[in-house]
Design an enzyme around this catalytic site. Structure first.
Site, PDB file in Angstrom:
ATOM      1  CE  LYS A  35      -3.832  -2.350   2.273  1.00 58.96           C
ATOM      2  NZ  LYS A  35      -4.314  -2.838   1.007  1.00 58.96           N
ATOM      3  CB  CYS A  36       4.285   1.705  -0.657  1.00 57.36           C
ATOM      4  SG  CYS A  36       5.676   2.844  -0.811  1.00 57.36           S
ATOM      5  N   GLY A  37       3.212   4.241  -2.288  1.00 56.66           N
ATOM      6  CA  GLY A  37       3.272   4.928  -3.571  1.00 56.66           C
ATOM      7  C   GLY A  37       4.217   4.256  -4.549  1.00 56.66           C
ATOM      8  CG  PHE A  38       8.127   4.119  -3.988  1.00 54.99           C
ATOM      9  CD1 PHE A  38       8.443   4.941  -5.062  1.00 54.99           C
ATOM     10  CD2 PHE A  38       8.368   4.576  -2.703  1.00 54.99           C
ATOM     11  CE1 PHE A  38       8.991   6.204  -4.859  1.00 54.99           C
ATOM     12  CE2 PHE A  38       8.920   5.840  -2.486  1.00 54.99           C
ATOM     13  CZ  PHE A  38       9.232   6.656  -3.573  1.00 54.99           C
ATOM     14  CB  THR A  39       2.713  -0.648  -4.281  1.00 53.18           C
ATOM     15  OG1 THR A  39       2.862  -0.424  -2.870  1.00 53.18           O
ATOM     16  CG2 THR A  39       2.191  -2.055  -4.511  1.00 53.18           C
TER      17      THR A  39
END
Length: 161
Positions: A35-39
């Site tokens: 659930k990360c912007g980098f996912t």
């Protein structure tokens, strides 16, 4: 110092996983989160894995919930997310800590062997990447903002050496 491939980690099912299974391979070891912007980097990591696997390359994913609570799920939820969302075929291990007193020994070592900017050893966020050569030596560290495709030339060089 011994090779990283002489270490053990915890598999997603809680069993001990011996990294000797990857001896002689080039490894990209990444702390991940769902659930990360980098996912979306899972897509690029999987593309590298598929492109170079036959030449002796593996991506190893280690979910971590230390940064903004961005990996809240259990092992089954994480595996399901990786498979259904990004068709991940590279190994994803048990959720770990990468910093602090409970940091997994693998990441303690990676941080020490490849410090970040200005010698910092702590990991700043999800999707920090470590490149390990065929001898089990950590050769590079990449920031979360570094896209997997931007590491491709370094991977190719290690696969040629």
């Amino acid at each position: 110092m011994s090779a990283i491939t002489e270490m053990s980690v915890t598999a997603a099912d809680g069993s001990v996983a011996d990294l000797s299974a990857y001896a002689g391979q080039v490894l990209l070891i990444v702390n991940t989160a769902s659930k990360c912007g980098f996912t979306p980097q899972y897509e690029g990591l999987e593309a590298l894995h598929r492109k170079y696997k036959e030449r002796g390359f593996e991506v190893l994913g280690f979910p971590c919930n230390q940064f903004g609570g961005q990996e809240p799920g259990d092992a089954a939820e994480i595996a399901n997310f990786c498979t259904l969302t990004y068709d991940v075929t590279f190994p994803v291990f048990a959720k770990i800590d990468v910093n602090g007193a409970d940091a997994d020994p693998l990441f303690v070592r990676l941080r020490k062997e490849a410090p970040g900017l200005m010698g910092s050893t702590s990991i700043k966020w999800n999707f920090t990447k470590f490149l390990v050569d065929r001898t089990g030596k950590t050769v590079a560290r990449y920031a979360p903002t570094t896209k997997p495709e931007d590491i491709e030339a370094d991977i190719e060089k290690l696969l040629r050496d």
